[in-house]
Design a protein around this motif. Sequence first.
Motif, short mmCIF file in Angstrom:
data_model
loop_
_atom_site.label_atom_id
_atom_site.label_comp_id
_atom_site.label_asym_id
_atom_site.label_seq_id
_atom_site.Cartn_x
_atom_site.Cartn_y
_atom_site.Cartn_z
N ASP A 46 0.93 -1.05 -0.11
CA ASP A 46 0.07 0.02 -0.04
C ASP A 46 0.92 1.16 -0.09
O ASP A 46 1.42 1.65 1.00
N SER A 47 1.09 1.77 -1.21
CA SER A 47 1.76 3.02 -1.12
C SER A 47 1.02 4.32 -1.70
O SER A 47 1.35 5.47 -2.09
N ARG A 48 -0.47 4.41 -1.44
CA ARG A 48 -1.36 5.26 -1.64
C ARG A 48 -0.84 6.52 -0.77
O ARG A 48 -0.53 6.33 0.52
N ASP A 49 -1.09 7.67 -1.27
CA ASP A 49 -0.59 8.94 -0.31
C ASP A 49 -1.73 9.35 0.49
O ASP A 49 -1.69 10.05 1.48
N ASN A 50 -2.96 8.54 0.31
CA ASN A 50 -4.38 9.09 1.23
C ASN A 50 -5.20 7.69 0.97
O ASN A 50 -5.84 7.56 -0.13
N PRO A 51 -5.49 6.84 1.96
CA PRO A 51 -6.17 5.85 1.71
C PRO A 51 -7.68 6.16 1.64
O PRO A 51 -8.52 5.42 1.03
N ILE A 52 -8.13 7.32 1.90
CA ILE A 52 -9.44 7.86 2.02
C ILE A 52 -9.91 8.34 0.41
O ILE A 52 -10.92 7.85 -0.27
N ASN A 53 -8.81 9.02 -0.23
CA ASN A 53 -9.12 9.68 -1.49
C ASN A 53 -7.55 9.73 -2.02
O ASN A 53 -7.03 10.81 -2.03
N PRO A 54 -7.24 8.76 -2.72
CA PRO A 54 -5.80 8.81 -3.00
C PRO A 54 -5.54 9.54 -4.44
O PRO A 54 -6.47 9.77 -5.23
N TYR A 55 -4.48 10.31 -4.53
CA TYR A 55 -3.98 11.04 -5.77
C TYR A 55 -2.95 10.38 -6.29
O TYR A 55 -2.37 10.56 -7.59
N ASP A 56 -2.32 9.47 -5.73
CA ASP A 56 -1.12 8.75 -6.24
C ASP A 56 -0.82 7.40 -5.27
O ASP A 56 -1.17 7.32 -4.39
N GLY A 57 -0.07 6.36 -6.20
CA GLY A 57 0.31 5.48 -5.53
C GLY A 57 -0.51 4.17 -5.81
O GLY A 57 -1.29 4.43 -6.77
N ARG A 58 -0.20 2.96 -5.42
CA ARG A 58 -1.00 1.91 -5.52
C ARG A 58 -1.19 0.81 -4.33
O ARG A 58 -0.70 1.08 -3.39
N TYR A 59 -2.18 -0.30 -4.59
CA TYR A 59 -2.64 -0.76 -3.53
C TYR A 59 -2.70 -2.32 -4.16
O TYR A 59 -3.43 -2.29 -4.96
N ALA A 60 -2.17 -3.23 -3.56
CA ALA A 60 -2.28 -4.61 -4.02
C ALA A 60 -2.54 -5.67 -2.65
O ALA A 60 -1.78 -5.40 -1.59
N PHE A 61 -3.42 -6.36 -2.60
CA PHE A 61 -3.83 -7.01 -1.40
C PHE A 61 -3.87 -8.52 -1.91
O PHE A 61 -4.90 -8.82 -2.86
N LEU A 62 -3.62 -9.39 -1.47
CA LEU A 62 -3.73 -10.86 -1.79
C LEU A 62 -4.19 -11.53 -0.26
O LEU A 62 -3.40 -11.41 0.71
N SER A 63 -5.25 -12.27 -0.37
CA SER A 63 -5.85 -13.13 0.86
C SER A 63 -6.55 -14.49 0.56
O SER A 63 -7.06 -14.60 -0.24
N PHE A 64 -5.73 -15.24 1.47
CA PHE A 64 -6.16 -16.89 1.17
C PHE A 64 -6.76 -17.13 2.33
O PHE A 64 -6.27 -17.24 3.60
N ARG A 65 -8.12 -17.59 2.35
CA ARG A 65 -9.16 -17.84 3.68
C ARG A 65 -9.19 -19.35 3.69
O ARG A 65 -9.64 -19.89 2.55
N VAL A 66 -9.14 -19.61 4.92
CA VAL A 66 -9.37 -21.15 5.07
C VAL A 66 -10.80 -21.42 5.95
O VAL A 66 -10.37 -20.69 7.11
N ASN A 67 -11.61 -21.95 5.50
CA ASN A 67 -12.80 -22.49 6.39
C ASN A 67 -12.91 -23.56 6.91
O ASN A 67 -13.88 -24.49 6.28
N PRO A 68 -12.24 -24.03 7.91
CA PRO A 68 -12.37 -25.52 8.73
C PRO A 68 -13.63 -25.68 9.34
O PRO A 68 -14.18 -24.71 9.97
N GLU A 69 -14.05 -27.01 9.39
CA GLU A 69 -15.42 -27.18 10.16
C GLU A 69 -15.16 -27.10 11.61
O GLU A 69 -15.91 -26.68 12.03
N PHE A 70 -13.60 -27.42 11.78
CA PHE A 70 -13.66 -27.43 13.52
C PHE A 70 -13.54 -25.86 14.13
O PHE A 70 -13.49 -25.93 15.24
N ILE A 71 -13.65 -25.07 13.42
CA ILE A 71 -13.87 -23.62 13.89
C ILE A 71 -15.13 -22.95 13.60
O ILE A 71 -15.46 -21.69 13.57
N GLY A 72 -16.10 -23.83 13.05
CA GLY A 72 -17.60 -23.35 12.92
C GLY A 72 -18.10 -23.53 11.46
O GLY A 72 -19.46 -23.56 11.51
N SER A 73 -17.39 -23.51 10.41
CA SER A 73 -18.01 -23.62 9.02
C SER A 73 -18.76 -25.07 9.09
O SER A 73 -18.33 -25.99 9.64
#
Length: 412
Positions: A231-258
Amino acid sequence: MKKHLLFFLLCLWIHPLLAQQDTTATKPEEDSDKLIREFSFVPLPVLAANPAVGFMFGVAPSASWMMGPNETTSRSFFVSTVLYTTKKQFMLLMKSNVFLKDDSWNLMGDWRFFAFSQPTYGLGTGDQSSKLVSTGFEYDDGSYSDGIEVAQLMEFNYFRFHETALKRIGDTRFFAGVGYHLDIHYKIEDQLLDLDTVPPAITSHYAYSIDNGFDPEQYVLSGVSFNVLLDSRDNPINPYDGRYAFLSFRVNPEFIGSDKSSTMLWAEYRDYFSLDKDRPRHLLALWAFGNTVVSGEVPYMDLPAIGWDQFGRSGRAYAQGRFRGQDMVYGELEYRFPLQKNKDTWGAVVFANATTATNRDANINLFENIDPAAGIGLRVMIDKKARTNITIDYGWGKYGAQGFYLNVNEAF
């Protein structure tokens, strides 16, 4: 359960208001040990409409603040809403993006409670979705229902608790961390489901739930995520410059409620391209994300869908959940520009977006069908230091879709 959820969310709602009592705007060189500085609070009333809810009214307070020196700390913010709609829907939301001192940690939250109604349109994108045909259903005796050829209204209660904590790595703008995610849908009623007619009226939601082993009246998805963020954005509310890259891997096992085990992947990218070095508000903004079920089965309402991202901004012009599938790719381009020669109070945008989603059971693949939309918007900057905008948008899409949107902060 409902009382506990409401109390839980009420505490969250009250917390930022209490914090306001002890926080006042200060200059960066003053009160260097103060935890929260430059606190800005906007108690925005809401009277608006969009395709999913009809007309809605309520309040949408938002705030922004600094938790460290301006030179080394990004601005934190939250947006929240308490809304009631003409379709008798109730929504209580709190969404936050908090940066601790020197951006040492980034905390992202998404808490919701809905008493809601919403049509579903089956899975996938393309011309077949305009017919609103469900996937159908095969019974044990071999008989088959062709499904329903109208929008399929559902009523349900929904509780979401998503919290992610990301630690900054060294002096870079790279973060890594973990999150916990809980999604509970209950009191689900398919308004057009009727198993007693001949032939039975089978909805897309019911057919998918039975085929994949879920209770069509309630289900739980509970999981942990492993995340990396640039996250190199100059302002996360209303950016004028920069970029944002997000990667999320979610694991949903039965033993915690799924109800059933599964894994999911979210990949997101945003970029901002200046068109005038003297007017930073004049720019092109790009947003793209992909969301996919990697393994296992996920409940119908937890499948990738437009309008269900953290801030609910994807798919302007279409109703929330209008496109849904086991895999989804979304892209949006927005042209932002000022309307005043030497001031930044008034601005405008022109945007275009496109969605593609799969229906694996019907062999509908990604990019086989793409559904676009476009629109225009007006911007009013109410806090120049935080760059907080009131945003008013109108979008048009395929199949007669259109919608009006009133929000605080940019769509992305």
